[in-house]
Design a protein around this motif. Structure first.
Motif, PDB file in Angstrom:
ATOM      1  N   GLY A   1       0.813  -1.210   0.000  1.00 30.75           N
ATOM      2  CA  GLY A   1       0.000   0.000   0.000  1.00 30.75           C
ATOM      3  C   GLY A   1       0.839   1.249   0.000  1.00 30.75           C
ATOM      4  O   GLY A   1       0.362   2.321   0.343  1.00 30.75           O
ATOM      5  N   SER A   2       2.076   1.133  -0.414  1.00 28.82           N
ATOM      6  CA  SER A   2       2.996   2.264  -0.318  1.00 28.82           C
ATOM      7  C   SER A   2       2.673   3.323  -1.366  1.00 28.82           C
ATOM      8  O   SER A   2       3.052   3.200  -2.520  1.00 28.82           O
ATOM      9  N   GLU A   3       1.953   4.345  -0.957  1.00 24.44           N
ATOM     10  CA  GLU A   3       1.681   5.456  -1.872  1.00 24.44           C
ATOM     11  C   GLU A   3       2.987   6.143  -2.254  1.00 24.44           C
ATOM     12  O   GLU A   3       3.143   6.682  -3.345  1.00 24.44           O
ATOM     13  N   LEU A   4       3.952   6.120  -1.327  1.00 27.85           N
ATOM     14  CA  LEU A   4       5.247   6.735  -1.630  1.00 27.85           C
ATOM     15  C   LEU A   4       5.897   6.049  -2.819  1.00 27.85           C
ATOM     16  O   LEU A   4       6.503   6.694  -3.669  1.00 27.85           O
ATOM     17  N   PHE A   5       5.781   4.703  -2.863  1.00 27.10           N
ATOM     18  CA  PHE A   5       6.394   3.991  -3.989  1.00 27.10           C
ATOM     19  C   PHE A   5       5.616   4.214  -5.277  1.00 27.10           C
ATOM     20  O   PHE A   5       6.174   4.587  -6.300  1.00 27.10           O
ATOM     21  N   MET A   6       4.309   3.984  -5.217  1.00 28.38           N
ATOM     22  CA  MET A   6       3.512   4.067  -6.428  1.00 28.38           C
ATOM     23  C   MET A   6       3.441   5.484  -6.975  1.00 28.38           C
ATOM     24  O   MET A   6       3.348   5.694  -8.173  1.00 28.38           O
ATOM     25  N   LYS A   7       3.473   6.471  -6.079  1.00 27.19           N
ATOM     26  CA  LYS A   7       3.419   7.857  -6.525  1.00 27.19           C
ATOM     27  C   LYS A   7       4.784   8.431  -6.832  1.00 27.19           C
ATOM     28  O   LYS A   7       4.905   9.533  -7.348  1.00 27.19           O
ATOM     29  N   GLY A   8       5.836   7.704  -6.472  1.00 30.06           N
ATOM     30  CA  GLY A   8       7.178   8.142  -6.826  1.00 30.06           C
ATOM     31  C   GLY A   8       7.784   9.159  -5.900  1.00 30.06           C
ATOM     32  O   GLY A   8       8.848   9.698  -6.183  1.00 30.06           O
ATOM     33  N   ASN A   9       7.146   9.452  -4.751  1.00 32.22           N
ATOM     34  CA  ASN A   9       7.694  10.435  -3.825  1.00 32.22           C
ATOM     35  C   ASN A   9       8.996   9.918  -3.229  1.00 32.22           C
ATOM     36  O   ASN A   9       9.063   8.813  -2.716  1.00 32.22           O
ATOM     37  N   ASN A  10      10.024  10.735  -3.281  1.00 33.66           N
ATOM     38  CA  ASN A  10      11.323  10.409  -2.688  1.00 33.66           C
ATOM     39  C   ASN A  10      11.978   9.192  -3.326  1.00 33.66           C
ATOM     40  O   ASN A  10      12.906   8.637  -2.760  1.00 33.66           O
ATOM     41  N   ILE A  11      11.488   8.752  -4.485  1.00 35.93           N
ATOM     42  CA  ILE A  11      12.066   7.546  -5.078  1.00 35.93           C
ATOM     43  C   ILE A  11      12.625   7.823  -6.468  1.00 35.93           C
ATOM     44  O   ILE A  11      13.807   7.669  -6.710  1.00 35.93           O
ATOM     45  N   ARG A  12      11.767   8.228  -7.397  1.00 34.87           N
ATOM     46  CA  ARG A  12      12.207   8.366  -8.773  1.00 34.87           C
ATOM     47  C   ARG A  12      12.694   9.787  -9.046  1.00 34.87           C
ATOM     48  O   ARG A  12      11.961  10.752  -8.886  1.00 34.87           O
TER      49      ARG A  12
ATOM     50  N   LEU B   1      -2.713   5.792 -13.357  1.00 31.66           N
ATOM     51  CA  LEU B   1      -2.878   5.105 -14.630  1.00 31.66           C
ATOM     52  C   LEU B   1      -4.183   4.313 -14.663  1.00 31.66           C
ATOM     53  O   LEU B   1      -4.483   3.558 -13.736  1.00 31.66           O
ATOM     54  N   LYS B   2      -4.931   4.467 -15.732  1.00 34.89           N
ATOM     55  CA  LYS B   2      -6.118   3.659 -15.933  1.00 34.89           C
ATOM     56  C   LYS B   2      -5.697   2.285 -16.451  1.00 34.89           C
ATOM     57  O   LYS B   2      -4.605   2.108 -16.971  1.00 34.89           O
ATOM     58  N   ALA B   3      -6.575   1.314 -16.306  1.00 33.89           N
ATOM     59  CA  ALA B   3      -6.274  -0.043 -16.773  1.00 33.89           C
ATOM     60  C   ALA B   3      -5.981  -0.035 -18.267  1.00 33.89           C
ATOM     61  O   ALA B   3      -6.614   0.690 -19.039  1.00 33.89           O
ATOM     62  N   GLU B   4      -4.999  -0.829 -18.659  1.00 32.72           N
ATOM     63  CA  GLU B   4      -4.605  -1.026 -20.054  1.00 32.72           C
ATOM     64  C   GLU B   4      -4.115   0.269 -20.705  1.00 32.72           C
ATOM     65  O   GLU B   4      -4.352   0.512 -21.884  1.00 32.72           O
TER      66      GLU B   4
ATOM     67  N   GLU C   1      10.979   2.823 -14.817  1.00 34.89           N
ATOM     68  CA  GLU C   1      10.229   4.009 -15.256  1.00 34.89           C
ATOM     69  C   GLU C   1       9.016   3.578 -16.069  1.00 34.89           C
ATOM     70  O   GLU C   1       9.029   2.527 -16.719  1.00 34.89           O
ATOM     71  N   LEU C   2       7.977   4.445 -16.066  1.00 32.35           N
ATOM     72  CA  LEU C   2       6.826   4.309 -16.952  1.00 32.35           C
ATOM     73  C   LEU C   2       6.705   5.568 -17.787  1.00 32.35           C
ATOM     74  O   LEU C   2       6.760   6.682 -17.251  1.00 32.35           O
ATOM     75  N   TRP C   3       6.511   5.382 -19.098  1.00 28.02           N
ATOM     76  CA  TRP C   3       6.309   6.499 -20.018  1.00 28.02           C
ATOM     77  C   TRP C   3       5.009   6.250 -20.785  1.00 28.02           C
ATOM     78  O   TRP C   3       4.911   5.318 -21.569  1.00 28.02           O
ATOM     79  N   GLU C   4       4.022   7.078 -20.518  1.00 26.68           N
ATOM     80  CA  GLU C   4       2.692   6.897 -21.103  1.00 26.68           C
ATOM     81  C   GLU C   4       2.671   7.312 -22.571  1.00 26.68           C
ATOM     82  O   GLU C   4       3.204   8.357 -22.955  1.00 26.68           O
ATOM     83  N   TYR C   5       2.031   6.481 -23.381  1.00 20.17           N
ATOM     84  CA  TYR C   5       1.935   6.746 -24.823  1.00 20.17           C
ATOM     85  C   TYR C   5       1.250   8.087 -25.095  1.00 20.17           C
ATOM     86  O   TYR C   5       0.226   8.407 -24.503  1.00 20.17           O
TER      87      TYR C   5
ATOM     88  N   TYR D   1       6.332  11.166 -19.357  1.00 19.14           N
ATOM     89  CA  TYR D   1       6.808  10.546 -18.120  1.00 19.14           C
ATOM     90  C   TYR D   1       5.685  10.446 -17.092  1.00 19.14           C
ATOM     91  O   TYR D   1       4.921  11.388 -16.886  1.00 19.14           O
ATOM     92  N   VAL D   2       5.585   9.282 -16.431  1.00 20.73           N
ATOM     93  CA  VAL D   2       4.582   9.050 -15.392  1.00 20.73           C
ATOM     94  C   VAL D   2       5.276   9.031 -14.033  1.00 20.73           C
ATOM     95  O   VAL D   2       6.038   8.115 -13.736  1.00 20.73           O
ATOM     96  N   GLN D   3       5.016  10.037 -13.235  1.00 18.87           N
ATOM     97  CA  GLN D   3       5.560  10.076 -11.878  1.00 18.87           C
ATOM     98  C   GLN D   3       4.655   9.305 -10.916  1.00 18.87           C
ATOM     99  O   GLN D   3       5.120   8.505 -10.110  1.00 18.87           O
ATOM    100  N   ASP D   4       3.355   9.530 -11.012  1.00 19.09           N
ATOM    101  CA  ASP D   4       2.389   8.906 -10.119  1.00 19.09           C
ATOM    102  C   ASP D   4       1.760   7.714 -10.827  1.00 19.09           C
ATOM    103  O   ASP D   4       0.861   7.858 -11.647  1.00 19.09           O
ATOM    104  N   TRP D   5       2.214   6.508 -10.512  1.00 22.87           N
ATOM    105  CA  TRP D   5       1.711   5.312 -11.177  1.00 22.87           C
ATOM    106  C   TRP D   5       0.269   5.010 -10.796  1.00 22.87           C
ATOM    107  O   TRP D   5      -0.429   4.297 -11.518  1.00 22.87           O
TER     108      TRP D   5
END
Length: 279
Positions: free
Chosen positions: A86-97, A179-182, A229-233, A172-176
């Motif tokens: 449930g780490s919002e810090l990880f999924m949202k990229g705070n202090n990580i990416r 993202l909507k499904a697919e 990293e995630l880069w949205e089309y 670039y996607v900072q906050d994962w």
């Protein structure tokens, strides 16, 4: 003022043992030597580099703040799982990416292009300003101002109907978590593949479902910790026109969807229902 106690070395060793990894195995996953890892665990590395902080944080799916300031060995297993899944810090990229970019003479961000020959080096140089400075860069008209864009080449036919050899422009996607499904994304991976172009769905269990556009390829799931990293089309450039799907491709798509539905049903908890009455 009393100095803040740091638990970096304690936590690195604790998390390694929790995953039942040897120093050699963890060092290989991180791309560092066992000697360097041992220095972290023994406390000889008192000031980890930014790269080390990011790499350990991503691998263990734990925020840098938690790795430094919390003695994880004192927490319950459930609390640690809460921090991971449930780490919002990880999924949202705070202090990580930490995203490195280049700018033009007017301080506007460039669009860097990662050519095929640079694919192998991108995984290790994605946050290195010198590496990015060596990449081709340009500006495109009509790109939104509120984003960082990068262009990646596509290889193979798993991206069809996007033609093979196209160049995909991405944001670039900072906050994962947003993202909507697919959502179509370029996914930068830690493993043998440098990056892939897939439809991304992030699940609540801390995994990421990757689906090919070409339904002849089966979908697969990876831990989010394996993603750098995630880069949205946003758009793509190609000399070819997309080909319409054939009847066979549509049939294969339907078959794959049915297989996935059957798999999901088989994985659901089964509860036997008892009714009254005599046998």
């Amino acid at each position: 003022m009393k100095a803040q106690e740091m638990f970096w070395s304690v936590n690195i060793k604790f998390l390694r043992l929790r995953q039942k990894l040897s120093q050699e195995a963890l060092a290989e996953k991180l791309g560092i030597t066992r000697v360097k890892l041992n220095a972290h665990e023994s406390g000889r590395t008192t000031n980890p580099t930014i790269d080390d902080l990011i790499n350990f944080s991503e691998l263990f799916r734990m925020s840098i703040d938690s790795l430094l300031k919390i003695d994880l060995s004192k927490l319950s297993e459930q609390k640690i799982k809460d921090l991971e899944l449930g780490s919002e810090l990880f999924m949202k990229g705070n202090n990580i990416r930490v995203l490195a970019v280049t700018v033009d003479k007017d301080e506007n961000e460039n669009v860097e292009y990662v050519p095929v020959k640079a694919k192998a080096g991108y995984r290790s140089g994605y946050n290195d300003p010198e590496f990015l400075a060596s990449l081709p860069k340009f500006n495109l008209p009509n790109l939104p101002k509120n984003g960082t864009f990068r262009m990646f080449p596509t290889i193979g036919d798993s991206m069809l109907p996007v033609p093979e050899g196209s160049d995909v422009i991405t944001r670039y996607v900072q906050d994962w978590t947003r993202l909507k499904a697919e959502t179509p994304c370029i996914v930068i991976l830690k493993g043998e593949q440098d990056f892939v172009f897939k439809q991304v769905t992030i699940k609540l269990d801390g995994t990421m479902l990757l689906q090919s556009f070409n339904k002849q390829y089966f979908a697969y799931t990876i831990p989010v910790s394996e993603v750098i990293e995630l880069w949205e089309y946003y758009s793509f450039h190609s000399k070819q026109l997309p080909e319409p799907q054939t009847d066979m491709q549509q049939l294969l798509k339907m078959l794959q969807e049915m297989q996935m539905e059957i798999k999901e049903l088989s994985e659901r908890p089964y509860k036997k229902k008892f009714t009254g009455g005599n046998n």
